[in-house]
Write a protein that holds these residues in place. Structure first.
Motif, PDB file in Angstrom:
ATOM      1  N   ASN A 100      17.412 -13.577  -3.964  1.00  0.00           N
ATOM      2  CA  ASN A 100      16.150 -15.043  -4.550  1.00  0.00           C
ATOM      3  C   ASN A 100      14.305 -14.714  -4.773  1.00  0.00           C
ATOM      4  OD1 ASN A 100      18.948 -16.352  -3.832  1.00  0.00           O
ATOM      5  ND2 ASN A 100      18.656 -16.654  -6.283  1.00  0.00           N
ATOM      6  N   ARG A 101      14.412 -13.195  -4.043  1.00  0.00           N
ATOM      7  CA  ARG A 101      12.862 -12.862  -3.384  1.00  0.00           C
ATOM      8  C   ARG A 101      12.661 -11.550  -4.009  1.00  0.00           C
ATOM      9  NH1 ARG A 101      11.456 -15.136   2.117  1.00  0.00           N
ATOM     10  NH2 ARG A 101       9.417 -14.250   1.315  1.00  0.00           N
ATOM     11  N   PRO A 102      11.404 -11.615  -4.172  1.00  0.00           N
ATOM     12  CA  PRO A 102      11.541 -10.321  -3.980  1.00  0.00           C
ATOM     13  C   PRO A 102      10.978  -9.296  -2.894  1.00  0.00           C
ATOM     14  CG  PRO A 102       9.728 -11.554  -5.562  1.00  0.00           C
ATOM     15  CD  PRO A 102      10.785 -12.281  -4.734  1.00  0.00           C
ATOM     16  N   HIS A 103      11.389  -8.704  -2.909  1.00  0.00           N
ATOM     17  CA  HIS A 103      11.246  -7.804  -1.057  1.00  0.00           C
ATOM     18  C   HIS A 103      10.528  -6.997  -1.167  1.00  0.00           C
ATOM     19  CE1 HIS A 103      15.805  -8.308  -0.084  1.00  0.00           C
ATOM     20  NE2 HIS A 103      15.065  -8.747  -0.971  1.00  0.00           N
ATOM     21  N   PRO A 104       9.379  -6.919   0.070  1.00  0.00           N
ATOM     22  CA  PRO A 104       8.551  -5.684   0.137  1.00  0.00           C
ATOM     23  C   PRO A 104       8.449  -4.295  -0.012  1.00  0.00           C
ATOM     24  CG  PRO A 104       8.411  -6.828   2.496  1.00  0.00           C
ATOM     25  CD  PRO A 104       9.622  -7.451   1.330  1.00  0.00           C
ATOM     26  N   GLY A 105       7.471  -3.875   0.345  1.00  0.00           N
ATOM     27  CA  GLY A 105       7.863  -1.828   0.509  1.00  0.00           C
ATOM     28  C   GLY A 105       7.887  -2.050   1.837  1.00  0.00           C
ATOM     29  N   PHE A 106       8.669  -1.080   2.196  1.00  0.00           N
ATOM     30  CA  PHE A 106       8.256  -0.187   3.675  1.00  0.00           C
ATOM     31  C   PHE A 106       7.813   0.600   3.707  1.00  0.00           C
ATOM     32  CE2 PHE A 106      10.872  -3.534   4.870  1.00  0.00           C
ATOM     33  CZ  PHE A 106      10.681  -3.657   6.264  1.00  0.00           C
ATOM     34  N   GLY A 107       6.676   1.119   4.729  1.00  0.00           N
ATOM     35  CA  GLY A 107       6.008   2.546   4.346  1.00  0.00           C
ATOM     36  C   GLY A 107       5.238   2.837   6.259  1.00  0.00           C
ATOM     37  N   LEU A 108       5.612   4.378   6.689  1.00  0.00           N
ATOM     38  CA  LEU A 108       4.688   5.380   8.135  1.00  0.00           C
ATOM     39  C   LEU A 108       3.217   4.790   7.957  1.00  0.00           C
ATOM     40  CD1 LEU A 108       6.946   7.072   8.818  1.00  0.00           C
ATOM     41  CD2 LEU A 108       7.253   4.701   9.559  1.00  0.00           C
ATOM     42  N   ALA A 109       2.495   4.474   8.648  1.00  0.00           N
ATOM     43  CA  ALA A 109       1.028   4.495   8.759  1.00  0.00           C
ATOM     44  C   ALA A 109       0.524   5.872   8.575  1.00  0.00           C
ATOM     45  CB  ALA A 109       0.448   3.791  10.229  1.00  0.00           C
ATOM     46  N   LEU A 110      -0.813   5.881   8.124  1.00  0.00           N
ATOM     47  CA  LEU A 110      -0.832   7.762   7.485  1.00  0.00           C
ATOM     48  C   LEU A 110      -2.292   8.464   8.198  1.00  0.00           C
ATOM     49  CD1 LEU A 110      -1.109   7.595   3.493  1.00  0.00           C
ATOM     50  CD2 LEU A 110       1.005   8.693   5.113  1.00  0.00           C
ATOM     51  N   LEU A 111      -2.618   7.369   9.478  1.00  0.00           N
ATOM     52  CA  LEU A 111      -3.922   7.562  10.255  1.00  0.00           C
ATOM     53  C   LEU A 111      -3.814   7.728  11.325  1.00  0.00           C
ATOM     54  CD1 LEU A 111      -6.846   4.639   8.014  1.00  0.00           C
ATOM     55  CD2 LEU A 111      -6.232   7.635   7.252  1.00  0.00           C
ATOM     56  N   GLY A 112      -2.492   7.438  11.478  1.00  0.00           N
ATOM     57  CA  GLY A 112      -2.391   7.869  13.600  1.00  0.00           C
ATOM     58  C   GLY A 112      -3.335   7.086  14.047  1.00  0.00           C
TER      59      GLY A 112
END
Length: 315
Positions: A288-300
C-alpha cells in the motif's frame, strides 16, 4: 561562487581537490594524517589546501571529517579515529588560510556529493548508505541535508537491530553496522573458515590463502565474482542485513531513491540484489505504499571531497 576546495580527512590520508560548479575535480593534493596530534592534523589540512590555493582562485573550503560535527559546521565534537574532541577545526583553518570554511561529517558530505552530482542528482529525497568497514549514511529531504538540532543526525549505522547483539565500537550492542558492514562480512567469513567448513576452506583456496586471519572483504568479493559458493552466500547474507535495515530507514524518511556506496558496493549485484529482495520482503505495508528505487553510488572515493566542496559553495 566559483572554485572551492574539498578536503576528505581520513584516518591515514588527507585528500584535497579543487572542485568546480559542475562537480569536476581539477588539481589534487594529498598529505598523510598525523592522527595522534590535533595540531599536526590541522597543519596538514592547511598545507594540502594551501598547495591548491597557490595556483587557483579559491572562494571557500569544505572539510569532510569522520565524527560528530556541531550544528554551526565548524567544531568537530568527537572523532572516533582522530584526536579531535570539541576541536574548533573550521575556525583554525579559516584563521590560517583566510577563506570561509565549512566542516561536515564525511558520510553526510559523501551523500551530498551523490545527491548534487552523482546517482541521486535527479531526485529531491534520498538516502545514501556507505557500507565499508562500518556503516555511514546521509539523508536529503526536500533538497536539504538532514543534520538535526545538534548536527549529528543520520548516524544510520548505529540504529539498533539486535538487542543484546555484538558489541559495537560506539559502546552499544546490536548496532546495524555490526551485521551489515565489511567488518561483519570478514568476521563471518573467518568464523566459517575456523569452524572447519569445507566450503569455507575452498573459499580460502580461491583467495590464495590458508590462514583465516588473512581473509579480507575484497578477497571475499573477488571469490564471489569468481563463482565461489561460500563467498556468494556471505555476500547474500550481508545484503539481507542491508535490505532489512533499509526497510526501517524507508519508513522514517520515505526516500525516492536509496543509494549504496562504500567499499562493499564494489560487489555490485551480489549485494544489491539480496538487499532489494530483503527490503521488499520486510517493508511495512508494502502493498500500500510506493517503493523507492535502488542504485549504486557513482562518485566512488571522491564523493566526500566533492560533496564537502559543494557544501562550502552553497553555505
Amino acid at each position: 561562487m566559483g572554485l572551492t576546495i574539498g578536503i576528505d580527512v581520513g584516518g591515514t590520508k588527507i585528500a584535497a581537490g579543487v572542485v568546480g560548479t559542475d562537480g569536476q575535480i581539477g588539481a589534487r593534493s594529498h598529505r598523510d594524517t598525523p592522527a595522534g596530534s590535533v595540531d599536526e592534523t590541522a597543519k596538514a589540512i592547511c598545507d594540502a589546501a594551501a598547495e591548491l590555493i597557490a595556483g587557483h582562485d579559491i572562494e571557500a573550503i569544505g572539510i569532510g571529517a569522520a565524527g560528530f560535527v556541531s550544528s554551526d559546521r565548524s567544531t568537530v565534537l568527537f572523532a572516533p579515529n582522530l584526536a579531535w574532541r570539541d576541536e574548533p577545526l573550521g575556525a583554525r583553518v579559516q584563521e590560517t588560510l583566510g577563506l570561509p570554511v565549512v566542516v561536515e561529517n564525511d558520510a553526510n558530505a559523501a551523500a551530498w556529493g551523490e545527491f548534487a552530482f552523482g546517482a541521486a542528482k535527479d531526485v529531491e529525497h534520498m538516502v545514501c548508505l556507505t557500507v565499508g568497514t562500518g556503516i555511514g549514511g546521509g539523508v536529503v529531504i526536500d533538497g536539504e541535508l538532514l543534520r538535526g538540532e545538534h548536527g549529528v543526525a543520520a548516524e544510520l549505522g548505529h540504529m539498533r537491530v539486535v538487542p543484546g547483539g555484538h558489541r559495537c565500537g560506539c559502546g552499544a550492542r546490536g548496532c546495524w553496522e555490526q551485521y551489515a558492514s565489511g567488518n561483519a562480512l570478514v568476521r563471518e567469513g573467518r568464523a566459517q573458515a575456523e569452524s572447519g567448513s569445507l566450503a569455507a576452506a575452498q573459499m580460502l583456496g580461491v583467495c590464495g590463502i590458508s590462514d583465516p586471519a588473512e581473509l579480507s572483504g575484497p578477497m571475499i568479493t573477488k571469490a564471489a565474482a569468481a563463482g565461489d559458493a561460500c563467498a556468494i552466500e556471505l555476500l547474500d547474507d550481508l545484503g539481507r542485513w542491508v535490505g532489512e535495515g533499509l526497510a526501517s530507514i524507508a519508513t522514517l524518511f520515505d526516500p525516492s531513491l536509496i543509494v549504496l556506496g562504500g567499499g562493499v558496493s564494489a560487489a555490485g549485484d551480489l549485494v544489491l540484489k539480496p538487499a532489494k529482495r530483503a527490503f521488499e520482503r520486510v517493508l511495512p505495508a508494502k502493498q500500500n505504499r510506493p517503493h523507492p528505487g535502488f542504485g549504486l553510488a557513482l562518485l566512488g572515493n571522491d564523493a566526500g571531497l566533492i560533496g564537502a566542496a559543494d557544501l562550502a559553495r552553497r553555505h
